[in-house]
Scaffold this motif. Structure first.
Motif, PDB file in Angstrom:
ATOM      1  N   THR A 170      17.020   3.135   7.020  1.00  0.00           N
ATOM      2  CA  THR A 170      16.577   2.758   8.363  1.00  0.00           C
ATOM      3  C   THR A 170      15.123   3.184   8.548  1.00  0.00           C
ATOM      4  O   THR A 170      14.663   4.162   7.954  1.00  0.00           O
ATOM      5  CB  THR A 170      17.441   3.412   9.454  1.00  0.00           C
ATOM      6  N   ASP A 171      14.426   2.425   9.369  1.00  0.00           N
ATOM      7  CA  ASP A 171      13.019   2.709   9.699  1.00  0.00           C
ATOM      8  C   ASP A 171      12.153   2.848   8.446  1.00  0.00           C
ATOM      9  O   ASP A 171      11.318   3.751   8.339  1.00  0.00           O
ATOM     10  CB  ASP A 171      12.913   3.976  10.561  1.00  0.00           C
ATOM     11  N   GLN A 172      12.350   1.923   7.528  1.00  0.00           N
ATOM     12  CA  GLN A 172      11.528   1.916   6.311  1.00  0.00           C
ATOM     13  C   GLN A 172      10.068   1.634   6.671  1.00  0.00           C
ATOM     14  O   GLN A 172       9.752   0.598   7.248  1.00  0.00           O
ATOM     15  CB  GLN A 172      12.027   0.836   5.347  1.00  0.00           C
ATOM     16  N   PRO A 173       9.140   2.542   6.351  1.00  0.00           N
ATOM     17  CA  PRO A 173       7.720   2.220   6.581  1.00  0.00           C
ATOM     18  C   PRO A 173       7.283   1.071   5.680  1.00  0.00           C
ATOM     19  O   PRO A 173       7.773   0.923   4.556  1.00  0.00           O
ATOM     20  CB  PRO A 173       6.994   3.519   6.210  1.00  0.00           C
ATOM     21  N   ALA A 174       6.385   0.276   6.166  1.00  0.00           N
ATOM     22  CA  ALA A 174       5.844  -0.807   5.338  1.00  0.00           C
ATOM     23  C   ALA A 174       5.088  -0.206   4.166  1.00  0.00           C
ATOM     24  O   ALA A 174       4.392   0.806   4.307  1.00  0.00           O
ATOM     25  CB  ALA A 174       4.929  -1.693   6.163  1.00  0.00           C
ATOM     26  N   PRO A 175       5.206  -0.795   2.986  1.00  0.00           N
ATOM     27  CA  PRO A 175       4.467  -0.272   1.833  1.00  0.00           C
ATOM     28  C   PRO A 175       2.959  -0.361   2.060  1.00  0.00           C
ATOM     29  O   PRO A 175       2.470  -1.148   2.876  1.00  0.00           O
ATOM     30  CB  PRO A 175       4.897  -1.197   0.689  1.00  0.00           C
ATOM     31  N   ALA A 176       2.243   0.456   1.315  1.00  0.00           N
ATOM     32  CA  ALA A 176       0.785   0.383   1.366  1.00  0.00           C
ATOM     33  C   ALA A 176       0.332  -1.017   0.968  1.00  0.00           C
ATOM     34  O   ALA A 176       0.943  -1.670   0.119  1.00  0.00           O
ATOM     35  CB  ALA A 176       0.176   1.421   0.428  1.00  0.00           C
ATOM     36  N   THR A 177      -0.733  -1.484   1.584  1.00  0.00           N
ATOM     37  CA  THR A 177      -1.213  -2.837   1.318  1.00  0.00           C
ATOM     38  C   THR A 177      -1.851  -2.923  -0.060  1.00  0.00           C
ATOM     39  O   THR A 177      -2.461  -1.965  -0.544  1.00  0.00           O
ATOM     40  CB  THR A 177      -2.228  -3.280   2.375  1.00  0.00           C
ATOM     41  N   TRP A 178      -1.704  -4.073  -0.675  1.00  0.00           N
ATOM     42  CA  TRP A 178      -2.392  -4.346  -1.942  1.00  0.00           C
ATOM     43  C   TRP A 178      -3.791  -4.881  -1.663  1.00  0.00           C
ATOM     44  O   TRP A 178      -4.759  -4.432  -2.251  1.00  0.00           O
ATOM     45  CB  TRP A 178      -1.576  -5.349  -2.757  1.00  0.00           C
ATOM     46  N   LEU A 179      -3.898  -5.825  -0.753  1.00  0.00           N
ATOM     47  CA  LEU A 179      -5.201  -6.321  -0.336  1.00  0.00           C
ATOM     48  C   LEU A 179      -5.873  -5.309   0.580  1.00  0.00           C
ATOM     49  O   LEU A 179      -5.221  -4.720   1.446  1.00  0.00           O
ATOM     50  CB  LEU A 179      -5.061  -7.640   0.429  1.00  0.00           C
ATOM     51  N   PRO A 180      -7.170  -5.096   0.452  1.00  0.00           N
ATOM     52  CA  PRO A 180      -7.891  -4.312   1.459  1.00  0.00           C
ATOM     53  C   PRO A 180      -7.903  -5.064   2.789  1.00  0.00           C
ATOM     54  O   PRO A 180      -7.781  -6.292   2.828  1.00  0.00           O
ATOM     55  CB  PRO A 180      -9.303  -4.192   0.879  1.00  0.00           C
ATOM     56  N   PRO A 181      -8.065  -4.357   3.892  1.00  0.00           N
ATOM     57  CA  PRO A 181      -8.010  -5.015   5.205  1.00  0.00           C
ATOM     58  C   PRO A 181      -9.229  -5.855   5.545  1.00  0.00           C
ATOM     59  O   PRO A 181      -9.199  -6.593   6.531  1.00  0.00           O
ATOM     60  CB  PRO A 181      -7.867  -3.843   6.174  1.00  0.00           C
ATOM     61  N   ALA A 182     -10.290  -5.750   4.778  1.00  0.00           N
ATOM     62  CA  ALA A 182     -11.501  -6.528   5.066  1.00  0.00           C
ATOM     63  C   ALA A 182     -12.356  -6.597   3.817  1.00  0.00           C
ATOM     64  O   ALA A 182     -12.148  -5.857   2.847  1.00  0.00           O
ATOM     65  CB  ALA A 182     -12.280  -5.915   6.227  1.00  0.00           C
ATOM     66  N   LEU A 183     -13.350  -7.489   3.855  1.00  0.00           N
ATOM     67  CA  LEU A 183     -14.271  -7.655   2.738  1.00  0.00           C
ATOM     68  C   LEU A 183     -15.369  -6.593   2.789  1.00  0.00           C
ATOM     69  O   LEU A 183     -15.691  -6.065   3.855  1.00  0.00           O
ATOM     70  CB  LEU A 183     -14.884  -9.050   2.773  1.00  0.00           C
TER      71      LEU A 183
END
Length: 722
Positions: free
Chosen positions: A349-362
Motif C-alpha cells: 500500500t502507498d507505494q511511492p512512485a519510482p525515481a524518474t528515468w527522464l530528467p524533469p527538464a532540458l
C-alpha cells in the motif's frame, strides 16, 4: 520585412516555354540584370556586382580556404576580369594576398588561389571586368572569413549535463521482496493507480480525437502502465523467469496499441518504455477516470519456479506535468499459484512512485568570465548535439534558429561562427547555451508522434569564444570542466511530437553576470566522433511573422486560429492567465469538424506544443522544433485568459534569384503554391514535408534541387561523405 523566394537555380531544369503559349500570355520574369546594351551609359555597362564567396554574401567562419569567388556582370560581352585580395580593405590598393592580373575570358567565377590561408583570416576582395579594351571601375569590396579550419584549432571540448547522459542509464524498478515462492503463475493485482497523464488519444483511423466524450487534455487519464515485469531469485538475480513469456501474459483489461502497448510486452526483456528503433513500450490498462481500479496482469512462467522477487519496471518515456513517474501502481498485491488457487505473497500500500528515468527538464549551460582590456574583435564558434540556443550577457547570439544543420552526427556536426564584438563588455560577462534534443536525440514518447526513435548522442555542447584585445593578446573561453549546468524551463523537447515549456521553472538572469549558481552542477566531459565543420549555406531564420486570426471556439477552453496560409515554422503564443495555467497548441494544415485535422497519415498525430504560465503576460514559441501548419488549436484556455497567436515562418534564409509574373492568374497561382511549398521544405536540408517526416529523401535533390548549386545558395542536403 525582407522577401525571400525560390532561387531560380534551385529548381528543376528549365523547360523552354511552348511556342503556343508565348503569343497568348504576356510573361514577365524578373531576374537580376546580367546584360546591358551599347546604349547604356558609364559604369552600368561594365559593373561587376553581387560578389559572392562560395555563393554566400560575406560568409563568416568558412572552412574553405580556396572558396569560389563569383560575381555578376552587366557587360554582355565581358572579355576579361581581374580579382584582387588583401588582408584589409585599405591594402586592396596594393594587394598582399592575391592579384590575378588581367585574365582573358568571360568567366564570372574563379577559385581563390592567392597566398595560403589558415584559420581565423578575413580576406577582402574585389573584381573588375573588361569589355573589349575598356576596364570597368573596381567593384565595391567584399570579404569572407575563415573559421576553425583544423580540428586542432578547437581547444574547447564537448560537455554535457550528468542527468542527461541517458545512453547508459538503467531504469529504476521497484523490487518487491517476497517470501520464497515455488510457483508457476505470478499475478499483479492493482487496486489503486498512480499519477495520471493528460493524454491526447487517436481514433481507430489514427486521427486525433477532438470531439465527443473520449477523455483527453486537460482531463487526467488514469491507467496502469508498466515497461516490464520480472520474476527473479535473489540468489541468482541475473535470471528472469518471465523473460520470453510474451505469449503467456494475460490481463483483466487492456488498451492495446499493436507493437507498442500489449500485455505480452511486459515480458519482452526491454526494461524501458522508449527503446531505440522500436515501438515496444509495455503494457497499459484501459482508461480510468480515477485512481480506484481493479486491474490484474498474470504471467505463466511455463514451469514451476523458485523465486523471491517480483520486479516492476515503470514507464520511462514521459513524466507527469509536475515531473513524476506516471501510472505506476500505488496499492497492489503480488499473488502466486502452482496448480491450485492464487495466494497473496505480498500486499503493498502507498507505494511511492519510482525515481524518474527522464530528467524533469532540458539542460542549460553557463560560463562566467571577465575581460580586463579593450576588445578589438570577438568570435564565438559554437555547436551542439541537439538543437542549441547561444546567448551572451542575457542576449541571444545571432538570429539563426534550429541550429545545427541536420547531418550524419557520427560523421560531422556543423558549427556556427558569430561576430560578438558588440556583445562583449569590460569586466564581467557570461556565455549561456540552452539545448534541446533535436534529431540527434530523437527519443520515443508513446502517445506523441515521432517518425523514428534513435539516439545519435545525448544532449551536449561545444563552444569557443575568442577575444582579440587592442594590445594584440587573445583570450579564449572554451567549454571545459569550469562550466556549470542545471535544468531549465523546457520540460519536453521532441523534434516531431513538439515541445513543452513551464515558465514557472524559469531562472531569471541565468545567462547574465552575477547569477547565483551555487545549486548548479559541474558539467561532465562528453565525446563525439564527428568532425566539426562550418555550415556551408545560409542558416534557418524566422523570415516572416503571420498574425493568427481567431476563427472559432468549438468547445469550452478551446480556441482555433488561422495564420492565413500553410507555413513551416514556430507557433507563437502570447498568454495572460493565472499561474499554473497549461495550454496546448495543436498545429495542422487543415480543419475537420471545426477542429484541427491531425492524423498519422497527414501531418503526424498527435503533435502539440505546451506552455504553462507563471502568472504574467508572456510570449513564447518553441526553440527546438518546428511544424508545418496553417491552423492552431489551443486547448486548456480559461474563459478570461488573454491569448493571441502568430506563425513564425522559418526557412533557410536564401536570397531570391528570380521571380515570375504573368497575365494568367492560374499560372501565377501555381507559381505561388510551388514556391511556398519549396520554401517550406528549404530548411537546413531539403525536406519532403515540414511536419510528418522532415527528412531529406534523395528525390528532393535528384528531381528538384542540386544540393550545392552554383549561385543558388541552397542548404547542403547531402554530406560529402554520404
Amino acid at each position: 520585412m525582407k522577401r525571400f523566394g525560390l532561387s531560380r537555380s534551385c529548381c528543376a531544369p528549365q523547360i523552354p516555354p511552348s511556342p503556343r503559349l508565348v503569343p497568348l500570355l504576356a510573361l514577365g520574369i524578373a531576374a537580376p540584370a546580367e546584360a546591358g546594351t551599347r546604349a547604356d551609359v558609364g559604369s552600368r555597362i561594365f559593373a561587376a556586382t553581387d560578389l559572392r564567396s562560395d555563393h554566400l554574401d560575406r560568409p563568416l567562419g568558412t572552412d574553405d580556404t580556396t572558396p569560389t569567388l563569383s560575381w555578376r556582370t552587366l557587360a554582355r560581352d565581358q572579355t576579361a576580369y581581374e580579382v584582387q585580395a588583401a588582408t584589409s580593405e585599405a591594402r586592396l590598393a596594393r594587394p598582399d594576398l592575391w592579384d590575378t592580373g588581367r585574365v582573358a575570358g568571360a568567366a564570372t567565377a574563379f577559385d581563390y588561389a592567392g597566398r595560403a590561408l589558415g584559420s581565423r583570416q578575413r580576406v577582402y576582395w574585389r573584381v573588375r571586368v573588361w569589355s573589349g579594351a575598356v576596364p570597368s571601375a573596381w567593384s565595391a569590396p567584399t570579404w569572407f572569413e575563415t573559421g576553425l579550419t583544423d580540428q586542432k584549432d578547437w581547444s574547447a571540448g564537448w560537455v554535457a549535463n550528468r542527468q542527461w547522459q541517458l545512453g547508459a542509464k538503467p531504469a529504476n524498478p521497484v523490487v518487491v521482496t517476497l517470501p520464497q515462492q515455488t510457483a508457476r503463475y505470478v499475478r499483479l493485482d492493482v487496486t489503486k493507480l498512480g499519477f495520471p497523464l493528460a493524454e491526447q488519444p487517436l481514433d481507430s483511423q489514427n486521427r486525433m480525437v477532438t470531439t465527443g466524450g473520449t477523455r483527453r487534455f486537460p482531463d487526467p487519464t488514469y491507467r496502469l502502465q508498466l515497461a516490464e515485469l520480472q520474476a527473479r531469485d535473489s540468489a541468482d538475480p541475473g535470471v528472469n523467469f518471465a523473460d520470453g513469456r510474451q505469449k503467456y501474459v494475460t490481463a483483466s483489461e487492456t488498451q492495446t496499441v499493436r507493437k507498442e502497448w500489449e500485455p505480452g510486452l511486459v515480458a519482452d526483456g526491454l526494461t524501458t518504455s522508449n527503446p531505440e528503433d522500436a515501438g515496444n513500450a509495455g503494457y497499459q490498462s484501459a482508461v480510468h477516470t480515477s485512481a480506484d481500479a481493479d486491474v490484474s496482469l498474470t504471467i505463466d512462467l511455463g514451469a514451476t519456479r523458485t523465486f523471491d522477487q517480483v520486479v516492476l519496471y515503470p514507464r520511462t518515456d514521459t513524466l507527469t506535468a509536475d515531473g513524476r513517474t506516471p501510472n505506476f501502481p500505488v496499492d497492489y498485491t503480488v499473488q502466486t499459484a502452482a496448480d491450485g488457487p492464487f495466494i497473496v505473497a505480498k500486499a503493498v500500500t502507498d507505494q511511492p512512485a519510482p525515481a524518474t528515468w527522464l530528467p524533469p527538464a532540458l539542460p542549460v549551460f553557463a560560463k562566467d568570465f571577465s575581460v580586463a582590456g579593450r576588445v578589438a574583435g570577438a568570435r564565438l564558434y559554437v555547436s551542439g548535439l541537439g538543437v542549441y540556443v547561444p546567448s551572451l550577457n542575457g542576449t541571444r547570439v545571432g538570429d539563426a534558429v534550429l541550429e545545427p544543420d541536420d547531418s550524419d552526427y557520427a560523421d560531422r556536426v556543423t558549427y556556427a561562427a558569430y561576430d560578438v564584438t558588440k556583445q562583449i563588455r569590460g569586466g564581467a560577462n557570461t556565455i549561456g547555451i540552452a539545448v534541446g534534443n533535436g534529431t540527434a536525440d530523437a527519443l520515443h514518447t508513446s502517445g506523441r508522434y515521432r517518425k523514428f526513435a534513435r539516439t545519435a548522442s545525448d544532449p551536449q555542447i561545444i563552444a569557443q569564444l575568442e577575444l582579440t584585445l587592442t594590445d594584440g593578446t587573445v583570450q579564449r573561453i572554451g567549454t571545459d570542466s569550469s562550466w556549470r549546468t542545471t535544468l531549465g524551463a523546457t520540460t519536453v523537447s521532441q523534434w516531431y511530437g513538439g515541445e513543452d515549456y513551464d515558465a514557472r521553472r524559469e531562472l531569471p538572469g541565468w545567462d547574465r553576470p552575477g547569477a547565483d549558481r551555487t545549486t548548479w552542477s559541474p558539467v561532465v566531459p562528453a565525446t563525439s566522433t564527428a568532425k566539426l565543420t562550418a555550415r556551408q549555406s545560409e542558416p534557418v531564420r524566422v523570415v516572416e511573422q503571420l498574425p493568427g486570426k481567431e476563427i472559432s471556439r468549438p468547445a469550452p477552453g478551446v480556441r482555433v486560429y488561422d495564420v492565413g496560409r500553410n507555413i513551416a515554422g514556430l507557433p507563437q503564443v502570447t498568454l495572460a492567465a493565472p499561474k499554473g495555467t497549461a495550454i496546448r497548441v495543436y498545429p495542422a494544415e487543415a480543419l475537420r469538424d471545426g477542429h484541427v485535422d491531425q492524423s498519422i497519415s497527414n501531418v503526424g498525430a498527435p503533435i502539440w506544443d505546451s506552455f504553462t504560465s507563471k502568472g504574467t503576460r508572456q510570449t513564447w514559441h518553441p526553440d527546438f522544433s518546428y511544424h508545418g501548419f496553417r491552423y492552431l488549436e489551443v486547448a486548456g484556455v480559461p474563459d478570461d485568459a488573454q491569448l493571441s497567436v502568430a506563425g513564425l515562418r522559418t526557412m533557410a534564409d536564401n536570397g531570391s534569384a528570380g521571380d515570375f509574373d504573368s497575365s494568367d492568374a492560374t499560372l501565377d497561382g501555381i507559381h505561388r503554391l510551388t514556391r511556398a511549398a519549396v520554401e517550406n521544405n528549404m530548411q537546413s536540408i531539403l525536406t519532403d514535408c515540414p511536419s510528418r517526416e522532415k527528412l531529406g529523401w534523395l528525390e528532393q535533390d535528384h528531381l528538384a534541387f542540386d544540393g550545392r548549386p552554383s549561385g543558388a545558395r541552397c542548404p547542403q542536403s547531402v554530406s560529402p561523405a554520404s
